[in-house]
Design a protein around this motif. Structure first.
Motif, PDB file in Angstrom:
ATOM      1  N   HIS A   1       2.025  12.451 -11.016  1.00  7.59           N
ATOM      2  CA  HIS A   1       1.535  13.651 -11.694  1.00  7.59           C
ATOM      3  C   HIS A   1       2.623  14.719 -11.773  1.00  7.59           C
ATOM      4  N   PRO A   2       2.776  15.365 -12.940  1.00  6.24           N
ATOM      5  CA  PRO A   2       3.823  16.387 -13.104  1.00  6.24           C
ATOM      6  C   PRO A   2       3.708  17.538 -12.101  1.00  6.24           C
ATOM      7  N   MET A   3       2.502  17.936 -11.760  1.00  7.39           N
ATOM      8  CA  MET A   3       2.327  19.024 -10.795  1.00  7.39           C
ATOM      9  C   MET A   3       2.891  18.624  -9.432  1.00  7.39           C
ATOM     10  N   ARG A   4       2.649  17.383  -9.022  1.00  5.04           N
ATOM     11  CA  ARG A   4       3.168  16.935  -7.733  1.00  5.04           C
ATOM     12  C   ARG A   4       4.684  16.855  -7.758  1.00  5.04           C
ATOM     13  N   ARG A   5       5.247  16.458  -8.889  1.00  4.55           N
ATOM     14  CA  ARG A   5       6.714  16.433  -8.991  1.00  4.55           C
ATOM     15  C   ARG A   5       7.284  17.847  -8.909  1.00  4.55           C
ATOM     16  N   LYS A   6       6.586  18.843  -9.480  1.00  8.71           N
ATOM     17  CA  LYS A   6       7.032  20.232  -9.365  1.00  8.71           C
ATOM     18  C   LYS A   6       7.001  20.691  -7.915  1.00  8.71           C
ATOM     19  N   VAL A   7       5.924  20.338  -7.211  1.00  9.08           N
ATOM     20  CA  VAL A   7       5.812  20.702  -5.800  1.00  9.08           C
ATOM     21  C   VAL A   7       6.960  20.080  -5.015  1.00  9.08           C
ATOM     22  N   LEU A   8       7.252  18.813  -5.266  1.00  9.86           N
ATOM     23  CA  LEU A   8       8.359  18.153  -4.566  1.00  9.86           C
ATOM     24  C   LEU A   8       9.685  18.834  -4.860  1.00  9.86           C
TER      25      LEU A   8
ATOM     26  N   VAL B   1       2.593  25.173   6.576  1.00  6.75           N
ATOM     27  CA  VAL B   1       3.923  25.082   5.978  1.00  6.75           C
ATOM     28  C   VAL B   1       4.162  23.631   5.598  1.00  6.75           C
ATOM     29  N   TYR B   2       4.604  23.420   4.359  1.00 10.07           N
ATOM     30  CA  TYR B   2       4.875  22.079   3.854  1.00 10.07           C
ATOM     31  C   TYR B   2       6.372  21.878   3.717  1.00 10.07           C
ATOM     32  N   ARG B   3       6.792  20.654   4.023  1.00 12.33           N
ATOM     33  CA  ARG B   3       8.202  20.314   3.824  1.00 12.33           C
ATOM     34  C   ARG B   3       8.286  18.902   3.257  1.00 12.33           C
ATOM     35  N   LEU B   4       9.380  18.665   2.577  1.00 13.85           N
ATOM     36  CA  LEU B   4       9.638  17.373   1.961  1.00 13.85           C
ATOM     37  C   LEU B   4       9.975  16.352   3.039  1.00 13.85           C
ATOM     38  N   GLU B   5       9.391  15.185   2.945  1.00 19.31           N
ATOM     39  CA  GLU B   5       9.691  14.081   3.857  1.00 19.31           C
ATOM     40  C   GLU B   5      10.639  13.153   3.102  1.00 19.31           C
ATOM     41  N   ARG B   6      11.909  13.354   3.286  1.00 13.59           N
ATOM     42  CA  ARG B   6      12.929  12.669   2.479  1.00 13.59           C
ATOM     43  C   ARG B   6      12.962  11.154   2.678  1.00 13.59           C
ATOM     44  N   ASP B   7      12.610  10.681   3.851  1.00 11.73           N
ATOM     45  CA  ASP B   7      12.686   9.243   4.113  1.00 11.73           C
ATOM     46  C   ASP B   7      11.777   8.430   3.198  1.00 11.73           C
ATOM     47  N   ALA B   8      10.583   8.927   2.897  1.00 15.83           N
ATOM     48  CA  ALA B   8       9.667   8.183   2.027  1.00 15.83           C
ATOM     49  C   ALA B   8      10.264   8.030   0.631  1.00 15.83           C
ATOM     50  N   GLY B   9      10.868   9.074   0.124  1.00 18.33           N
ATOM     51  CA  GLY B   9      11.502   9.003  -1.192  1.00 18.33           C
ATOM     52  C   GLY B   9      12.693   8.062  -1.207  1.00 18.33           C
ATOM     53  N   LYS B  10      13.485   8.109  -0.142  1.00 14.77           N
ATOM     54  CA  LYS B  10      14.643   7.223  -0.050  1.00 14.77           C
ATOM     55  C   LYS B  10      14.214   5.763   0.017  1.00 14.77           C
ATOM     56  N   GLN B  11      13.137   5.491   0.740  1.00 18.52           N
ATOM     57  CA  GLN B  11      12.642   4.120   0.826  1.00 18.52           C
ATOM     58  C   GLN B  11      12.139   3.644  -0.532  1.00 18.52           C
ATOM     59  N   ALA B  12      11.480   4.515  -1.273  1.00 17.14           N
ATOM     60  CA  ALA B  12      10.993   4.138  -2.604  1.00 17.14           C
ATOM     61  C   ALA B  12      12.161   3.822  -3.535  1.00 17.14           C
TER      62      ALA B  12
ATOM     63  N   ALA C   1       0.832  -1.204   0.000  1.00 17.35           N
ATOM     64  CA  ALA C   1       0.000   0.000   0.000  1.00 17.35           C
ATOM     65  C   ALA C   1       0.868   1.257   0.000  1.00 17.35           C
ATOM     66  N   ASP C   2       1.952   1.241   0.792  1.00 20.53           N
ATOM     67  CA  ASP C   2       2.851   2.393   0.832  1.00 20.53           C
ATOM     68  C   ASP C   2       3.507   2.629  -0.518  1.00 20.53           C
ATOM     69  N   LYS C   3       3.917   1.553  -1.170  1.00 17.99           N
ATOM     70  CA  LYS C   3       4.532   1.690  -2.496  1.00 17.99           C
ATOM     71  C   LYS C   3       3.544   2.314  -3.471  1.00 17.99           C
ATOM     72  N   ALA C   4       2.312   1.852  -3.436  1.00 16.83           N
ATOM     73  CA  ALA C   4       1.292   2.391  -4.334  1.00 16.83           C
ATOM     74  C   ALA C   4       1.082   3.875  -4.069  1.00 16.83           C
ATOM     75  N   ASP C   5       1.037   4.269  -2.786  1.00 17.77           N
ATOM     76  CA  ASP C   5       0.847   5.676  -2.442  1.00 17.77           C
ATOM     77  C   ASP C   5       2.017   6.525  -2.921  1.00 17.77           C
ATOM     78  N   VAL C   6       3.231   6.059  -2.698  1.00 16.78           N
ATOM     79  CA  VAL C   6       4.414   6.824  -3.115  1.00 16.78           C
ATOM     80  C   VAL C   6       4.417   7.002  -4.625  1.00 16.78           C
ATOM     81  N   PHE C   7       4.170   5.950  -5.356  1.00 19.35           N
ATOM     82  CA  PHE C   7       4.205   6.062  -6.816  1.00 19.35           C
ATOM     83  C   PHE C   7       3.029   6.870  -7.344  1.00 19.35           C
ATOM     84  N   ARG C   8       1.888   6.808  -6.668  1.00 17.03           N
ATOM     85  CA  ARG C   8       0.764   7.673  -7.032  1.00 17.03           C
ATOM     86  C   ARG C   8       1.158   9.132  -6.792  1.00 17.03           C
TER      87      ARG C   8
END
Length: 95
Positions: free
Chosen positions: A20-27, A76-87, A9-16
């Motif tokens: 989207h290009p907009m979400r990648r821009k936000v990241l 305020v939003y910040r990047l959660e780097r651990d989720a990306g590293k795990q993916a 489920a976590d993998k599906a959420d991360v890849f979802r």
């Protein structure tokens, strides 16, 4: 036996979240520094409406890719780097 880095489920959420290009821009913006919703809207341009950005931020939060903190009237939003590293680790193991 080792525990998987991410559940299915976590993998599906991360890849979802990354789909989207907009979400990648936000990241990419949050990789530079944490930002308020208003700052994100300014950076993304006038073609992005607040409800649209809110939906994308919700997907990113659900995926664990960003976190939100209330600071007075601001969110305020910040990047959660651990989720990306795990993916990334999961991808390296899977491929």
């Amino acid at each position: 036996m080792t525990r998987p880095l991410l559940s299915e489920a976590d993998k599906a959420d991360v890849f979802r979240g990354l789909a989207h290009p907009m979400r990648r821009k936000v990241l990419a913006l949050l990789k530079q520094e944490q930002r308020t919703v208003g700052e994100l809207l300014d950076q993304l341009g006038s073609h992005v409406a607040m409800p649209t950005l809110s939906r994308h931020l919700g997907v990113l939060r659900d995926a664990g890719l960003v976190t939100q903190v209330k600071d007075g009237h601001y969110r305020v939003y910040r990047l959660e780097r651990d989720a990306g590293k795990q993916a990334i680790r999961w991808l390296k193991q899977a491929l």
